[in-house]
Design a protein around this motif. Structure first.
Motif, PDB file in Angstrom:
ATOM      1  N   GLU A  51       4.122   3.222  -4.468  1.00  0.00           N
ATOM      2  CA  GLU A  51       4.270   4.601  -4.931  1.00  0.00           C
ATOM      3  C   GLU A  51       5.463   5.308  -4.286  1.00  0.00           C
ATOM      4  O   GLU A  51       5.383   6.470  -3.885  1.00  0.00           O
ATOM      5  N   SER A  67       0.839  -1.200   0.000  1.00  0.00           N
ATOM      6  CA  SER A  67       0.000   0.000   0.000  1.00  0.00           C
ATOM      7  C   SER A  67       0.874   1.250   0.000  1.00  0.00           C
ATOM      8  O   SER A  67       1.961   1.256   0.559  1.00  0.00           O
ATOM      9  N   LYS A  72       6.443  -2.308  -6.052  1.00  0.00           N
ATOM     10  CA  LYS A  72       5.850  -1.854  -7.317  1.00  0.00           C
ATOM     11  C   LYS A  72       4.562  -1.057  -7.115  1.00  0.00           C
ATOM     12  O   LYS A  72       4.204  -0.249  -7.966  1.00  0.00           O
ATOM     13  N   THR A  73       3.871  -1.292  -6.007  1.00  0.00           N
ATOM     14  CA  THR A  73       2.587  -0.628  -5.791  1.00  0.00           C
ATOM     15  C   THR A  73       2.612   0.404  -4.663  1.00  0.00           C
ATOM     16  O   THR A  73       1.608   1.058  -4.410  1.00  0.00           O
ATOM     17  N   TYR A 122       5.819  -5.791  -3.561  1.00  0.00           N
ATOM     18  CA  TYR A 122       5.184  -4.695  -2.830  1.00  0.00           C
ATOM     19  C   TYR A 122       5.768  -3.348  -3.225  1.00  0.00           C
ATOM     20  O   TYR A 122       5.078  -2.331  -3.209  1.00  0.00           O
TER      21      TYR A 122
END
Length: 138
Positions: free
Chosen positions: A127, A64, A124-125, A122
């Motif tokens: 941000e 996240s 990669k997502t 993780y």
């Protein structure tokens, strides 16, 4: 608490700390954090790496872009209990929480990605969020 977390905690306690679900095996702890705002105890099952007599946990939140709530709780209340696998079932241990320093972060993060390559996914997502890592020392 999510149904998934409740299932993991139940399996952990029923099997002396061993969890087959999601392939956790014997690499879990249950953190008893104290809510930063509420003061209520929260239970969080987390993948943990042994670190001498302590453990390391990471606030990845499955990639996240935001930190999980328990990160804020640990920063506000760094004296907590953890449940860990013991000789005859589950042991509860009081620990002091410290955040891994910037100088040690990359090497410590590498330990997590070596132990479980899914942590690389993780990134990669998230941000660009750098996942906080904590050391839990008895």
């Amino acid at each position: 608490m999510s149904d998934f977390n409740a299932q993991i905690i139940s399996e952990f306690r029923a099997n002396g700390g061993h969890v087959e679900t999601a392939g956790f095996g014997d690499n879990l702890l249950i953190l008893h954090t104290i809510g930063a705002k509420s003061g209520q105890v929260r239970e969080i099952p987390l993948f943990a790496l042994p670190d001498d007599a302590a453990w390391l946990v990471v606030g990845s939140a499955a990639g996240s872009p935001k930190h999980p709530a328990w990160v804020h709780n640990l920063r506000a209340h760094p004296q907590i209990d953890v449940e860990k696998p013991g000789q005859d079932g589950i042991d509860t241990v009081s620990v002091t929480v410290t955040e891994v320093a910037d100088d040690d972060w990359a090497a410590t993060w590498a330990r997590f990605t070596e132990a479980s390559p899914g942590f690389r996914e993780y990134e990669k997502t998230a941000e660009g969020r750098r996942f906080p890592i904590f050391r839990l020392a008895p």
